[in-house]
Write a protein that holds these residues in place. Sequence first.
Motif, mmCIF file in Angstrom:
data_model
loop_
_atom_site.group_PDB
_atom_site.id
_atom_site.type_symbol
_atom_site.label_atom_id
_atom_site.label_comp_id
_atom_site.label_asym_id
_atom_site.label_seq_id
_atom_site.Cartn_x
_atom_site.Cartn_y
_atom_site.Cartn_z
ATOM 1 N N GLU A 327 -9.433 -13.615 -22.096
ATOM 2 C CA GLU A 327 -9.339 -14.377 -23.342
ATOM 3 C C GLU A 327 -10.589 -15.240 -23.511
ATOM 4 O O GLU A 327 -11.076 -15.856 -22.561
ATOM 5 N N ASN A 328 -11.105 -15.267 -24.711
ATOM 6 C CA ASN A 328 -12.302 -16.053 -25.036
ATOM 7 C C ASN A 328 -13.504 -15.641 -24.176
ATOM 8 O O ASN A 328 -14.347 -16.462 -23.836
ATOM 9 N N GLY A 329 -13.553 -14.362 -23.826
ATOM 10 C CA GLY A 329 -14.657 -13.872 -23.015
ATOM 11 C C GLY A 329 -15.961 -13.829 -23.795
ATOM 12 O O GLY A 329 -15.985 -13.953 -25.032
ATOM 13 N N SER A 330 -17.039 -13.621 -23.092
ATOM 14 C CA SER A 330 -18.361 -13.600 -23.722
ATOM 15 C C SER A 330 -18.660 -12.255 -24.356
ATOM 16 O O SER A 330 -19.603 -12.132 -25.137
ATOM 17 N N GLY A 331 -17.876 -11.249 -23.986
ATOM 18 C CA GLY A 331 -18.158 -9.911 -24.488
ATOM 19 C C GLY A 331 -19.219 -9.189 -23.688
ATOM 20 O O GLY A 331 -19.629 -8.085 -24.039
ATOM 21 N N THR A 332 -19.681 -9.804 -22.606
ATOM 22 C CA THR A 332 -20.677 -9.174 -21.743
ATOM 23 C C THR A 332 -20.001 -8.637 -20.493
ATOM 24 O O THR A 332 -18.828 -8.914 -20.224
ATOM 25 N N ILE A 333 -20.765 -7.871 -19.700
ATOM 26 C CA ILE A 333 -20.177 -7.296 -18.488
ATOM 27 C C ILE A 333 -19.810 -8.354 -17.462
ATOM 28 O O ILE A 333 -19.055 -8.074 -16.520
ATOM 29 N N ALA A 334 -20.301 -9.587 -17.630
ATOM 30 C CA ALA A 334 -19.923 -10.662 -16.711
ATOM 31 C C ALA A 334 -18.437 -10.978 -16.791
ATOM 32 O O ALA A 334 -17.879 -11.632 -15.893
ATOM 33 N N ASP A 335 -17.751 -10.512 -17.849
ATOM 34 C CA ASP A 335 -16.310 -10.740 -17.991
ATOM 35 C C ASP A 335 -15.494 -9.831 -17.085
ATOM 36 O O ASP A 335 -14.340 -10.136 -16.772
ATOM 37 N N PHE A 336 -16.065 -8.712 -16.685
ATOM 38 C CA PHE A 336 -15.295 -7.733 -15.923
ATOM 39 C C PHE A 336 -15.133 -8.184 -14.471
ATOM 40 O O PHE A 336 -16.066 -8.697 -13.848
ATOM 41 N N ALA A 337 -13.927 -7.953 -13.936
ATOM 42 C CA ALA A 337 -13.567 -8.505 -12.627
ATOM 43 C C ALA A 337 -14.525 -8.050 -11.521
ATOM 44 O O ALA A 337 -14.923 -8.854 -10.670
ATOM 45 N N ASP A 338 -14.888 -6.763 -11.517
ATOM 46 C CA ASP A 338 -15.723 -6.290 -10.420
ATOM 47 C C ASP A 338 -17.132 -6.843 -10.507
ATOM 48 O O ASP A 338 -17.744 -7.170 -9.487
ATOM 49 N N VAL A 339 -17.651 -6.967 -11.739
ATOM 50 C CA VAL A 339 -18.977 -7.575 -11.893
ATOM 51 C C VAL A 339 -18.939 -9.035 -11.485
ATOM 52 O O VAL A 339 -19.829 -9.532 -10.778
ATOM 53 N N ARG A 340 -17.871 -9.742 -11.900
ATOM 54 C CA ARG A 340 -17.740 -11.155 -11.514
ATOM 55 C C ARG A 340 -17.609 -11.288 -9.995
ATOM 56 O O ARG A 340 -18.149 -12.225 -9.398
ATOM 57 N N ARG A 341 -16.895 -10.334 -9.367
ATOM 58 C CA ARG A 341 -16.782 -10.352 -7.902
ATOM 59 C C ARG A 341 -18.145 -10.238 -7.254
ATOM 60 O O ARG A 341 -18.478 -10.990 -6.326
ATOM 61 N N MET A 342 -18.960 -9.291 -7.726
ATOM 62 C CA MET A 342 -20.288 -9.104 -7.136
ATOM 63 C C MET A 342 -21.159 -10.341 -7.327
ATOM 64 O O MET A 342 -21.829 -10.796 -6.380
ATOM 65 N N LEU A 343 -21.166 -10.879 -8.530
ATOM 66 C CA LEU A 343 -21.995 -12.055 -8.793
ATOM 67 C C LEU A 343 -21.586 -13.241 -7.926
ATOM 68 O O LEU A 343 -22.434 -13.960 -7.384
ATOM 69 N N THR A 344 -20.273 -13.433 -7.786
ATOM 70 C CA THR A 344 -19.793 -14.566 -6.985
ATOM 71 C C THR A 344 -20.082 -14.348 -5.505
ATOM 72 O O THR A 344 -20.458 -15.287 -4.786
ATOM 73 N N GLN A 345 -19.932 -13.122 -5.052
ATOM 74 C CA GLN A 345 -20.255 -12.844 -3.651
ATOM 75 C C GLN A 345 -21.733 -13.065 -3.377
ATOM 76 O O GLN A 345 -22.111 -13.624 -2.335
ATOM 77 N N MET A 346 -22.579 -12.635 -4.292
ATOM 78 C CA MET A 346 -24.013 -12.851 -4.128
ATOM 79 C C MET A 346 -24.316 -14.337 -3.974
ATOM 80 O O MET A 346 -25.051 -14.752 -3.072
#
Length: 572
Positions: A327-346
């Motif tokens: 909800e209220n996402g940015s519309g970018t791939i940063a909203d997707f769970a797996d991408v967010r997982r990778m970014l946070t792990q990095m």
Amino acid sequence: MPYRATTEDFQFLFDHVIGYDQIAATDLFTEASPDMAQAVLSEAGKMCEEVLAPINRNGDLTPAALKNGVVRTSPGFDQGYKAIADGGWIGMAADPEYGGMGLPLTLQTAVNDMMSASCLSLQLCPLMTQGQIEALEHHATDEIKALYLPKLITGEWAGTMNLTEPQAGSDVGALSSKAEDNGDGTYAITGQKIFISWGDNDITENVCHLVLARLPDGAAGTKGISLFLVPKLIPDADGTPGARNSLRVVSLEHKMGLHGSPTAVMSFEGARGWMIGEPHKGMAAMFTMMNNARLGVGVQGLGAGEGAFQQALDYALERKQGRSPIENGSGTIADFADVRRMLTQMRAELYAARSMSMSLAMAIDMHRATGDAEWKARAALLTPIVKAYGTEVGINVSNMGVQVHGGMGFIEETGAAQYFRDVRVTAIYEGTNGIQAMDLVGRKLMDGGEAAFRLLDEIESGAEAARGQHPIMAEAVWSAAETLRETTEWMTEQTDMQDRFAGAVPFLMGFARVLGAHFHLKSAIAEGGKGKRTELARFHINRLLPEHASSLAQARCGAAGLYTLSTEDLAS
């Protein structure tokens, strides 16, 4: 995509995690106040953002080249190097008697981290010089110090180290380079060295090589090796470079990455050199430089990972694809769970590695300032962990950076792949990560694990203190520390070193997982229990720390199972 200096991370670590105030409270570093540290970080950060980061791609697209016997560096590297030298960033921790700033290694390490993130190929040049400065400070004669240190500190001259030979590799004791006494206080050095980072350049007026070679009466193996300083141009008594020495660059290696850093095959053909330290004790002198370099290379790894993370984050925040799942996402791939997982792990991995490198640098500073043997033992214990974990983090983070870019990560024009190609060698040079792990379970546990157990006591005490504020995270860290304690005890009980070595790498990585969780928990407590560092700590402890259990289980398997399959079985 612009690089952003990580000064905020360093300031938080200094103020709340590693206790930089302890360094500033010593007589040796009394002028290196927290306010000065903040100013230094700010100025260095600006240089990295404005001067170094813009030339990073130049090194990859227009590599250093050997033309008519002269190494030509990548476009813009001359101005980048000038900014580093003119800013005094090479001699930050060097002796003020010879023009250095005399600042803590902790500050120099933070600056090296940012330089690595902004332009790793160029940063390798001052890193080598910094190691040579330290080796000469500890082992050279007063005459050599007076002649060479001022030039190295200002960056007018660059330094290298020459260990590896084609037939020897990591077995330095198998070298064949020879040194013969000229009878006038100098020696004739003959031999070939490979993999010499920044073996030559066109941006400094001289290049000074530290070379390992064997005297005629030198014993076989490492005990018979001596160390020599061999300049490209032989300076006169006033430090003016004169006649060219009998050495040359045979070729430059064609590498997977780090294209802007000239990696040379060097030939010494009766070159004139000066002994550094005592005869046959060159390895002890060289290790002064190598230990400095191992911290530096660990920082190179995490620095390159930082650059990869920032580029991946920027891309993820711009790339629009599909419908946002939140909800209220940015519309970018940063909203997707797996991408967010990778970014946070990095981000979590980089913060853990940065905490460890700062803790190691602080231990070195505190030992230098106080002479306390416990600080020395702490530094020795952390060195292989920081080198290996920092470089593994850099590799893994840059690999994830390519993945975040998706198909565009595989396209060279985005620059995402450069970080991975550049950082990959850091797990190999200055002692492979396997060698670092063997050092950890071998030499570094020769005290019966005393230094390791002191560190584990601190980790468990910290977890106990955190139980009131963060009971779940505290319990996880305390329990992991207990598992690590039991595995360390197992390691110290093994009399067959093969059993230790077989599990050395998983032991080191398990140790790093626990240590990283400790620093994350400290950061959450310092933040007051709410905020971005607390959430990052929760991610690390809940999602990454559990890996310690499988790593430490592997560490206790011993060597026998590695040899039940023959090499013929593996090939069939």
